[in-house]
Design a protein around this motif. Structure first.
Motif, mmCIF file in Angstrom:
data_model
loop_
_atom_site.group_PDB
_atom_site.id
_atom_site.type_symbol
_atom_site.label_atom_id
_atom_site.label_comp_id
_atom_site.label_asym_id
_atom_site.label_seq_id
_atom_site.Cartn_x
_atom_site.Cartn_y
_atom_site.Cartn_z
ATOM 1 N N LYS A 127 0.828 -1.193 0.000
ATOM 2 C CA LYS A 127 0.000 0.000 0.000
ATOM 3 C C LYS A 127 0.869 1.251 0.000
ATOM 4 O O LYS A 127 2.013 1.231 0.441
ATOM 5 C CB LYS A 127 -0.921 0.009 1.218
ATOM 6 N N ALA A 128 0.285 2.343 -0.467
ATOM 7 C CA ALA A 128 1.021 3.600 -0.496
ATOM 8 C C ALA A 128 1.315 4.078 0.914
ATOM 9 O O ALA A 128 0.471 3.988 1.808
ATOM 10 C CB ALA A 128 0.206 4.657 -1.240
ATOM 11 N N ASP A 129 2.537 4.580 1.134
ATOM 12 C CA ASP A 129 2.870 5.224 2.400
ATOM 13 C C ASP A 129 2.304 6.639 2.448
ATOM 14 O O ASP A 129 1.978 7.158 3.511
ATOM 15 C CB ASP A 129 4.384 5.266 2.577
ATOM 16 N N VAL A 130 2.245 7.280 1.290
ATOM 17 C CA VAL A 130 1.685 8.624 1.181
ATOM 18 C C VAL A 130 0.794 8.659 -0.051
ATOM 19 O O VAL A 130 1.187 8.181 -1.119
ATOM 20 C CB VAL A 130 2.782 9.701 1.039
ATOM 21 N N ALA A 131 -0.411 9.192 0.082
ATOM 22 C CA ALA A 131 -1.311 9.351 -1.058
ATOM 23 C C ALA A 131 -2.005 10.701 -0.950
ATOM 24 O O ALA A 131 -2.495 11.075 0.106
ATOM 25 C CB ALA A 131 -2.350 8.225 -1.098
ATOM 26 N N TYR A 132 -2.004 11.457 -2.035
ATOM 27 C CA TYR A 132 -2.654 12.767 -2.014
ATOM 28 C C TYR A 132 -2.941 13.213 -3.439
ATOM 29 O O TYR A 132 -2.321 12.751 -4.400
ATOM 30 C CB TYR A 132 -1.784 13.800 -1.295
ATOM 31 N N ALA A 133 -3.902 14.123 -3.561
ATOM 32 C CA ALA A 133 -4.275 14.674 -4.860
ATOM 33 C C ALA A 133 -3.583 16.007 -5.063
ATOM 34 O O ALA A 133 -3.485 16.823 -4.143
ATOM 35 C CB ALA A 133 -5.790 14.846 -4.939
ATOM 36 N N TYR A 134 -3.109 16.236 -6.283
ATOM 37 C CA TYR A 134 -2.475 17.513 -6.624
ATOM 38 C C TYR A 134 -2.620 17.746 -8.115
ATOM 39 O O TYR A 134 -2.281 16.877 -8.919
ATOM 40 C CB TYR A 134 -1.003 17.503 -6.234
ATOM 41 N N GLY A 135 -3.131 18.921 -8.493
ATOM 42 C CA GLY A 135 -3.267 19.254 -9.899
ATOM 43 C C GLY A 135 -4.454 18.586 -10.553
ATOM 44 O O GLY A 135 -5.436 18.217 -9.897
ATOM 45 N N ARG A 136 -4.362 18.408 -11.865
ATOM 46 C CA ARG A 136 -5.432 17.820 -12.667
ATOM 47 C C ARG A 136 -4.983 16.495 -13.261
ATOM 48 O O ARG A 136 -3.789 16.237 -13.410
ATOM 49 C CB ARG A 136 -5.814 18.764 -13.803
ATOM 50 N N ALA A 137 -5.962 15.680 -13.621
ATOM 51 C CA ALA A 137 -5.652 14.379 -14.207
ATOM 52 C C ALA A 137 -4.902 14.504 -15.517
ATOM 53 O O ALA A 137 -4.157 13.608 -15.913
ATOM 54 C CB ALA A 137 -6.938 13.577 -14.408
ATOM 55 N N THR A 138 -5.074 15.621 -16.214
ATOM 56 C CA THR A 138 -4.418 15.806 -17.507
ATOM 57 C C THR A 138 -3.027 16.422 -17.379
ATOM 58 O O THR A 138 -2.328 16.584 -18.379
ATOM 59 C CB THR A 138 -5.278 16.720 -18.401
ATOM 60 N N ASP A 139 -2.589 16.787 -16.164
ATOM 61 C CA ASP A 139 -1.254 17.343 -15.971
ATOM 62 C C ASP A 139 -0.193 16.259 -16.119
ATOM 63 O O ASP A 139 -0.455 15.066 -15.897
ATOM 64 C CB ASP A 139 -1.129 17.954 -14.569
ATOM 65 N N THR A 140 1.008 16.676 -16.473
ATOM 66 C CA THR A 140 2.159 15.781 -16.492
ATOM 67 C C THR A 140 2.891 15.919 -15.169
ATOM 68 O O THR A 140 3.183 17.035 -14.731
ATOM 69 C CB THR A 140 3.111 16.134 -17.647
ATOM 70 N N ALA A 141 3.197 14.799 -14.511
ATOM 71 C CA ALA A 141 3.829 14.835 -13.194
ATOM 72 C C ALA A 141 5.307 14.466 -13.287
ATOM 73 O O ALA A 141 5.698 13.579 -14.043
ATOM 74 C CB ALA A 141 3.121 13.876 -12.236
ATOM 75 N N VAL A 142 6.135 15.178 -12.524
ATOM 76 C CA VAL A 142 7.558 14.875 -12.387
ATOM 77 C C VAL A 142 7.922 15.030 -10.923
ATOM 78 O O VAL A 142 7.169 15.620 -10.140
ATOM 79 C CB VAL A 142 8.436 15.808 -13.247
ATOM 80 N N ALA A 143 9.077 14.508 -10.544
ATOM 81 C CA ALA A 143 9.531 14.605 -9.167
ATOM 82 C C ALA A 143 10.846 15.352 -9.106
ATOM 83 O O ALA A 143 11.691 15.237 -10.003
ATOM 84 C CB ALA A 143 9.699 13.222 -8.552
ATOM 85 N N GLY A 144 11.048 16.138 -8.043
ATOM 86 C CA GLY A 144 12.300 16.857 -7.869
ATOM 87 C C GLY A 144 12.385 17.489 -6.502
ATOM 88 O O GLY A 144 11.404 17.566 -5.761
ATOM 89 N N ASP A 145 13.586 17.954 -6.165
ATOM 90 C CA ASP A 145 13.857 18.625 -4.894
ATOM 91 C C ASP A 145 14.341 20.029 -5.205
ATOM 92 O O ASP A 145 15.520 20.252 -5.447
ATOM 93 C CB ASP A 145 14.922 17.845 -4.111
ATOM 94 N N TRP A 146 13.443 21.013 -5.194
ATOM 95 C CA TRP A 146 13.813 22.365 -5.606
ATOM 96 C C TRP A 146 14.322 23.223 -4.456
ATOM 97 O O TRP A 146 14.914 24.275 -4.679
ATOM 98 C CB TRP A 146 12.650 23.066 -6.298
#
Length: 527
Positions: free
Chosen positions: A450-469
């Motif tokens: 199971k997911a350790d963290v789950a949350y909604a952000y943005g829209r389903a049509t957005d492109t998601a990426v990960a980073g540390d800014w």
């Protein structure tokens, strides 16, 4: 590149109460750079057009002072190129609270877009694609505006905003936002953090519209908005055990409530949002290896990968040429800075630097498949590894020096999920995640479950990426909509901490630490 930080909401509500206890103050009769008078904060010219974010044009005023300011006697008008006089003159009344906004509704160019929040005034504004908006004090100010082109410091002119080749401006006009892009991406001319240097080009950027009225109320934002708690049933189903070690514990998912927008005030740069082959100003730059960074493709205009080195400060562009294929970024050589790898079938080419003349290494990922490619330091050895997601199986290769099959596999999520890789908990090791619709499901161990963290952000049509800014050692999930990036630095829903418009909507986004400063920024791949 254009950067726009979310402006704080709710300040006007508090200031509005204070306004009742103190009289409005009339201030200087001409615009100043000392922050002691009202400014035009935002201009939105494409209301109602096909694909527009809002159904009406608007002009938003802002009071940067610590005291209320009366609007009585002020006039707002628009300038149409080649016309000698301002049009659509509207007499304003009322008061703007300290640090408060004032929203003026204009005409609608069509039927598309959301309605504005409750407006403070309505005007027969017909804001042109090329032109200006002028805030003047009575007939004297209007006459002064009609008699000059550069309105900076003009007595009677409180503020003026001009763009493209409009006849009125302060010092320099804002570079025109290409109209089709302005509409499809819902962009407006927006003042940067209340800055007023009497130079429109320096003081404004092109960003998503954020209309705010005198009560501090804004319309539903086009950027990612606060999310509701995700349903537990939406979590990825438990999966089969992976071949790599990892905890099989299944903590319940958590989702954070939204927080107020960031109040950071660093000054953004305002070059074109379309990458070019020309390096930024500031002299010859060096790559992390100390070599002057003057790639031939920058002068020739033939670069197909573009990099920027900051999301929040003055930046410089870099460019390079790679072979055709799927591009992913990572610290593949343990140098502390990221370069790129290109996949062609099962063959991978690793570049040792961000230069077209870079040394390269190649290997074959036997049986890796042709699915989504991800990079991350999955075994914590200080070098990024490669993973390929085929269906819901992630095939991971740690040894990038020799050809061969996957060293490990992890089964997680559903076949049609989008894969994510990042260090979600700051333990120095990257793990996996998936995005389903606008939901992010993240694991803190390299295993199914199971997911350790789950949350909604943005829209389903957005492109998601990960980073540390923000260089805190933890990755978060960002989303890109069109060519606008919405950066969030925590693993929870809420408003974007910063937005950045750069490149074209058709460009592929990559994320990496190009400067060895532990801060991720972005690159674009144009093929």
């Amino acid at each position: 590149m254009n950067i726009a930080r979310k402006r704080g909401r709710g300040l006007s509500l508090v200031a509005g109460v204070a306004m009742l206890a103190s009289p409005a103050i009339a201030v200087s009769a001409s615009a100043t750079t000392s922050g002691d008078d009202i400014v035009i904060n935002e201009v939105y010219a494409h209301g109602g057009e096909r694909g527009a974010a809002y159904s009406s044009q608007f002009v938003e005023l802002y009071n940067p002072t610590a005291h209320p300011i009366s609007l009585n006697g002020m006039v707002l008008g628009v300038n149409v190129p080649d016309h000698k006089e301002l049009k659509g003159l509207t007499k304003l009344t009322g008061t703007i609270a300290p640090k408060g906004h004032y929203l003026i509704k204009g005409v609608s160019n069509g039927e598309d877009g959301k309605p504005l929040p409750a407006v403070d005034a309505q005007a027969p504004l017909g804001i042109p694609a090329n032109g200006a908006v002028v805030l003047a004090r009575g007939e004297e100010g209007v006459a002064a505006a009609n008699g000059k082109s550069d309105l900076a410091g003009t007595p009677g002119v409180i503020d003026a905003v001009g763009w493209s080749h409009g006849d009125r401006k302060e010092t320099e006009a804002i570079d025109k936002c290409v109209e089709k892009r302005c509409v499809t991406e819902g962009l407006a001319y927006s003042r940067v953090d209340g800055r007023d240097t009497d130079n429109n080009k320096a003081d404004f950027t092109v960003a998503a519209p954020t209309p705010v009225n005198s009560s501090g109320e804004g319309a539903a934002q086009p950027e990612p908005s606060p999310s509701t708690s995700p349903q537990p049933s939406a979590q990825p189903s438990p999966s089969t055990s992976p071949t790599t070690p990892g905890s099989t514990a299944s903590p319940s998912a958590t989702s954070g409530a939204s927080t107020s927008p960031s109040g950071a005030t660093s000054e953004p740069a305002q070059p074109s949002t379309d990458p070019t082959g020309t390096p930024g100003a500031g002299g010859v730059q060096q790559d992390p290896e100390g070599r002057p960074y003057t790639d031939p493709c920058q002068k020739a205009g033939t670069c197909n990968v573009f990099f920027i080195n900051s999301l929040t400060k003055y930046y410089r562009e870099y460019g390079m040429i790679t072979v055709k294929g799927d591009v992913v970024a990572g610290n593949f050589f343990g140098t502390g800075y990221d370069t790129v790898a290109v996949r062609q079938g099962e063959k991978f080419t690793l570049y040792e630097s961000r230069r077209s003349d870079s040394k390269t290494k190649t290997f074959t990922f036997t049986g890796g498949g042709t699915g989504q490619v991800l990079a991350g330091d999955f075994n914590g050895d200080g070098k990024d590894d490669l993973a390929v997601k085929n269906g819901n199986v992630f095939s991971i290769k740690y040894d990038l020096t020799t050809s061969g099959p996957a060293d490990a596999t992890v089964t997680y999520g559903r076949p049609d999920d989008v894969g994510l890789a990042g260090d979600w908990d700051g333990d120095g090791k990257d793990t996996l995640g998936v995005r389903r619709g606008n939901m992010n499901y993240l694991r803190n161990s390299l295993s199914g479950g199971k997911a350790d963290v789950a949350y909604a952000y943005g829209r389903a049509t957005d492109t998601a990426v990960a980073g540390d800014w923000d260089a805190d050692g933890k990755d978060s999930v960002w989303v890109r909509r069109g060519n606008v990036l919405y950066v969030r630095d925590v693993l929870q829903g809420g408003d974007a901490d910063l937005t950045l418009a750069y490149g074209r909507a058709t460009d592929k986004l990559i994320v990496g630490d190009w400067e060895k400063d532990k801060t991720d920024t972005i690159g674009l791949v144009r093929q």
